[in-house]
Design a protein around this motif. Sequence first.
Motif, PDB file in Angstrom:
ATOM      1  N   PRO A 110      -0.683 -31.802  22.702  1.00  0.00           N
ATOM      2  CA  PRO A 110      -2.155 -31.286  23.072  1.00  0.00           C
ATOM      3  C   PRO A 110      -1.802 -29.826  23.853  1.00  0.00           C
ATOM      4  O   PRO A 110      -2.332 -28.880  23.525  1.00  0.00           O
ATOM      5  N   ASP A 111      -0.948 -29.895  24.854  1.00  0.00           N
ATOM      6  CA  ASP A 111      -0.762 -28.931  25.570  1.00  0.00           C
ATOM      7  C   ASP A 111      -0.330 -27.385  24.787  1.00  0.00           C
ATOM      8  O   ASP A 111      -0.961 -26.365  24.827  1.00  0.00           O
ATOM      9  N   GLU A 112       0.618 -27.690  23.982  1.00  0.00           N
ATOM     10  CA  GLU A 112       1.258 -26.534  23.136  1.00  0.00           C
ATOM     11  C   GLU A 112       0.186 -25.980  22.113  1.00  0.00           C
ATOM     12  O   GLU A 112       0.239 -24.882  22.015  1.00  0.00           O
ATOM     13  N   ILE A 113      -0.637 -27.106  21.414  1.00  0.00           N
ATOM     14  CA  ILE A 113      -1.551 -26.571  20.634  1.00  0.00           C
ATOM     15  C   ILE A 113      -2.706 -25.822  21.160  1.00  0.00           C
ATOM     16  O   ILE A 113      -3.136 -24.690  20.667  1.00  0.00           O
ATOM     17  N   MET A 114      -3.105 -26.241  22.613  1.00  0.00           N
ATOM     18  CA  MET A 114      -4.198 -25.513  23.251  1.00  0.00           C
ATOM     19  C   MET A 114      -3.549 -24.216  23.412  1.00  0.00           C
ATOM     20  O   MET A 114      -4.347 -23.379  23.004  1.00  0.00           O
ATOM     21  N   GLU A 115      -2.565 -23.976  23.772  1.00  0.00           N
ATOM     22  CA  GLU A 115      -2.175 -22.585  24.398  1.00  0.00           C
ATOM     23  C   GLU A 115      -1.752 -21.743  22.814  1.00  0.00           C
ATOM     24  O   GLU A 115      -2.222 -20.729  22.684  1.00  0.00           O
ATOM     25  N   LEU A 116      -1.188 -22.272  21.703  1.00  0.00           N
ATOM     26  CA  LEU A 116      -1.179 -21.537  20.477  1.00  0.00           C
ATOM     27  C   LEU A 116      -2.308 -21.293  19.911  1.00  0.00           C
ATOM     28  O   LEU A 116      -2.301 -19.937  19.496  1.00  0.00           O
ATOM     29  N   THR A 117      -3.324 -22.159  19.848  1.00  0.00           N
ATOM     30  CA  THR A 117      -4.596 -21.824  19.151  1.00  0.00           C
ATOM     31  C   THR A 117      -5.627 -20.878  19.935  1.00  0.00           C
ATOM     32  O   THR A 117      -6.372 -20.236  19.484  1.00  0.00           O
ATOM     33  N   GLY A 118      -5.466 -20.944  21.375  1.00  0.00           N
ATOM     34  CA  GLY A 118      -6.616 -20.266  21.943  1.00  0.00           C
ATOM     35  C   GLY A 118      -8.100 -21.056  21.968  1.00  0.00           C
ATOM     36  O   GLY A 118      -8.887 -20.451  22.127  1.00  0.00           O
ATOM     37  N   ALA A 119      -7.797 -22.376  21.606  1.00  0.00           N
ATOM     38  CA  ALA A 119      -9.139 -23.165  21.626  1.00  0.00           C
ATOM     39  C   ALA A 119      -9.911 -23.310  22.866  1.00  0.00           C
ATOM     40  O   ALA A 119      -8.987 -23.304  23.743  1.00  0.00           O
ATOM     41  N   ASP A 120     -10.962 -23.494  22.916  1.00  0.00           N
ATOM     42  CA  ASP A 120     -11.740 -23.624  24.306  1.00  0.00           C
ATOM     43  C   ASP A 120     -11.393 -25.086  24.796  1.00  0.00           C
ATOM     44  O   ASP A 120     -11.141 -25.215  26.002  1.00  0.00           O
ATOM     45  N   TYR A 121     -11.512 -26.135  23.858  1.00  0.00           N
ATOM     46  CA  TYR A 121     -11.389 -27.531  24.241  1.00  0.00           C
ATOM     47  C   TYR A 121     -10.663 -28.336  23.406  1.00  0.00           C
ATOM     48  O   TYR A 121     -10.490 -27.827  22.172  1.00  0.00           O
ATOM     49  N   GLY A 122      -9.928 -29.327  23.963  1.00  0.00           N
ATOM     50  CA  GLY A 122      -9.273 -30.146  23.133  1.00  0.00           C
ATOM     51  C   GLY A 122      -9.423 -31.622  23.448  1.00  0.00           C
ATOM     52  O   GLY A 122      -9.800 -31.999  24.618  1.00  0.00           O
ATOM     53  N   VAL A 123      -9.409 -32.616  22.383  1.00  0.00           N
ATOM     54  CA  VAL A 123      -9.806 -33.663  22.422  1.00  0.00           C
ATOM     55  C   VAL A 123      -8.550 -34.672  22.093  1.00  0.00           C
ATOM     56  O   VAL A 123      -8.163 -34.524  20.918  1.00  0.00           O
ATOM     57  N   VAL A 124      -7.939 -35.547  22.992  1.00  0.00           N
ATOM     58  CA  VAL A 124      -6.619 -36.247  22.710  1.00  0.00           C
ATOM     59  C   VAL A 124      -7.258 -37.625  22.067  1.00  0.00           C
ATOM     60  O   VAL A 124      -7.747 -38.256  22.896  1.00  0.00           O
ATOM     61  N   GLY A 125      -6.561 -38.049  21.040  1.00  0.00           N
ATOM     62  CA  GLY A 125      -6.857 -39.317  20.623  1.00  0.00           C
ATOM     63  C   GLY A 125      -8.262 -39.657  19.663  1.00  0.00           C
ATOM     64  O   GLY A 125      -8.811 -38.615  19.360  1.00  0.00           O
ATOM     65  N   GLU A 126      -8.616 -40.734  19.584  1.00  0.00           N
ATOM     66  CA  GLU A 126      -9.899 -40.716  18.755  1.00  0.00           C
ATOM     67  C   GLU A 126     -11.110 -40.205  19.520  1.00  0.00           C
ATOM     68  O   GLU A 126     -11.188 -39.970  20.622  1.00  0.00           O
ATOM     69  N   GLY A 127     -11.780 -39.536  18.277  1.00  0.00           N
ATOM     70  CA  GLY A 127     -12.932 -38.600  18.848  1.00  0.00           C
ATOM     71  C   GLY A 127     -14.195 -39.192  19.281  1.00  0.00           C
ATOM     72  O   GLY A 127     -14.827 -38.871  20.296  1.00  0.00           O
ATOM     73  N   GLU A 128     -14.756 -40.224  18.596  1.00  0.00           N
ATOM     74  CA  GLU A 128     -16.076 -40.708  18.786  1.00  0.00           C
ATOM     75  C   GLU A 128     -16.722 -40.250  20.236  1.00  0.00           C
ATOM     76  O   GLU A 128     -17.652 -39.276  20.535  1.00  0.00           O
ATOM     77  N   GLU A 129     -16.459 -41.367  21.015  1.00  0.00           N
ATOM     78  CA  GLU A 129     -17.179 -41.262  22.483  1.00  0.00           C
ATOM     79  C   GLU A 129     -16.971 -39.937  23.162  1.00  0.00           C
ATOM     80  O   GLU A 129     -17.853 -39.314  23.893  1.00  0.00           O
ATOM     81  N   VAL A 130     -15.858 -39.569  22.985  1.00  0.00           N
ATOM     82  CA  VAL A 130     -15.113 -38.543  24.056  1.00  0.00           C
ATOM     83  C   VAL A 130     -15.736 -37.252  23.702  1.00  0.00           C
ATOM     84  O   VAL A 130     -16.318 -36.259  24.262  1.00  0.00           O
ATOM     85  N   PHE A 131     -15.631 -37.137  22.453  1.00  0.00           N
ATOM     86  CA  PHE A 131     -16.292 -35.755  21.745  1.00  0.00           C
ATOM     87  C   PHE A 131     -17.850 -35.442  21.987  1.00  0.00           C
ATOM     88  O   PHE A 131     -18.287 -34.817  22.421  1.00  0.00           O
ATOM     89  N   LEU A 132     -18.332 -36.726  21.685  1.00  0.00           N
ATOM     90  CA  LEU A 132     -19.810 -36.963  22.102  1.00  0.00           C
ATOM     91  C   LEU A 132     -20.094 -36.257  23.533  1.00  0.00           C
ATOM     92  O   LEU A 132     -20.794 -35.665  23.798  1.00  0.00           O
ATOM     93  N   SER A 133     -19.468 -36.996  24.432  1.00  0.00           N
ATOM     94  CA  SER A 133     -19.538 -36.635  25.936  1.00  0.00           C
ATOM     95  C   SER A 133     -19.357 -35.100  26.090  1.00  0.00           C
ATOM     96  O   SER A 133     -19.935 -34.587  26.755  1.00  0.00           O
TER      97      SER A 133
END
Length: 480
Positions: A110-133
Amino acid sequence: MKRLLLVNTNLEKYPYPIPPLGICLLASYLKPWYEVNVYDGVFDEGRTLVDLVQAYDPDYIGFSIRNIDDVVADKTIFYMDRIISDFIRPVQQISKAPIIVGGCGFSVFPDEIMELTGADYGVVGEGEEVFLSLLRCLDKGKPAVLLPRVLMKDNVGRIAASHKRYLPYHSIPFSEMDRHIDFMPYRQRGVFSIQTKRGCALKCIYCNYPGIEGKKYRLRDPHDIAREIEEAMDRLGKVTFEFVDSTFNEPAGHAEDICRAIIQRKIHPQLRTMGINPRNTSSELFDLMMHAGFRQIDVTPDSAAPTVIKNLKKRFTLEDITRVALLTRMYDLPTMWFFLFGGPGETVETVAQTRNFIGLYINEEDMVLMHAGLRIYPNTPLEKIALKEGVIQSGESLFYPSPYYFSADTPKKRLDKMLKEIRDTFHNCLPAAESSPSPEMIQKALNMRKEKGLTEPMFRTLLRIRKDEGRRTKDEGRRT
Ligand code: B12
């Protein structure tokens, strides 16, 4: 309703094109709260993405990152370059919508990809609830910093809360994949993916699955799975369903219950699965699998040498592997076998033990894929072993270039030579680096299947062609 665009960035088509189950599950789950559109990059490869973003004008854009590299020591493909150049950058140039990244590949680095992509947010692991929150926080302009498993751009290098905190099990939604993506192009060689559980309680020393999915099993109700298959069959007709759990037959009993639920419905689907663990195998399981409709399985013993099996902490024995080999023959269930050579304790003798096992027990119509070297992943026991033995240095990146573990007695060159010798002896054994068939070979196989009306798994047709070509090369060698 706010608009969410979910983008599948997977360009790989080997061993077959994989439909984006993860984001289709998210799309189904988020439907009550957001208008969700799924862009599938597998066949379009980013060509129409910018136009779609301009026309749809989403409030949020989620990129799913599944593959980082191909896990093949000597021909490593690094997928991230094209994920960025063909999908993420073009969108960042034309849209101000917050960019969120997630997916199983992302979850490993996660850390490496956040840096490489310049994304605003990242969600580690399964998405459903965390992404919704996360999306709910963004809707309300609230800071997302306290959410578990969420990373933020201005906080690179620090996951906001415990990475390990998996939220309680909720029922995994039906993916209804074909309602979110065009399933047509997947019909010829692809599959309809189904997840029957999440989590992996096994402790194989090299594996990162528990880090991606959690360590505890969270099982789906077998009847729910059977109903999902039936409904997809009603919509799509004849397709192959594939279970994508890391191990299908763990924990004991669940696979049997799924088969019973499918048999009870009398729907006769065409099924295949990866990850048959030799441990919980029995003639009862195979009987049920045959009746439920299994046409192909993958078995993943990694080694047939008792010391290596023990060192990899596989929790099964040579007797278990022998039993599963006999069962696949007894039930004539086409099987792909996966072996990983070069792990801790591998020696010339242990390679010979696995080789002998293959020669003695594996059906020669079944394919054996041989990996040389073990990919070293973060937070695994293998990482610690590799550090201790000086295979990697402390602080060294495990992201790129991808490091591999080879035991002292089987360094890469020696191991490659031994695997080539196995390949030359048994036509069904292939080193992973040589396993992707050329487009011509795939076309030849497709033609052969059509002409002869073959319904066997594709790998058997490919093996047939390989065997014939090997025979022809030998004959020509004899003539010259
Ligand atoms: C099943 C599987 C396969 C099967 C696929 C069968 C099929 N029909 O899909 C097979 C055996 C064919 C396969 C092949 C390969 N695989 Co594979 N595979 C997996 C496995 C075990 C599960 C993937 C899966 O479907 N999960 C179920 C879905 C529902 O979960 P998900 O996609 O992760 O989505 C959830 C979250 O990630 C998140 N999420 C996903 N996207 C997004 C996006 C956003 C914005 C957000 C917020 C969240 C989010 O929410 C989703 C729902 O909760 C994973 C390991 C794992 N445990 O994850 C490896 C894994 C994905 N494979 C991996 C690799 C490398 C490959 C291959 C390249 C290997 C090779 N050389 O052949 C190929 C590539 C094939 C291809 N065409 O892409 C790696 C990728 C990491 C890496 N090193 O690059 C993994 C992680 C395994 C590992 N060793 O680390 N694979």
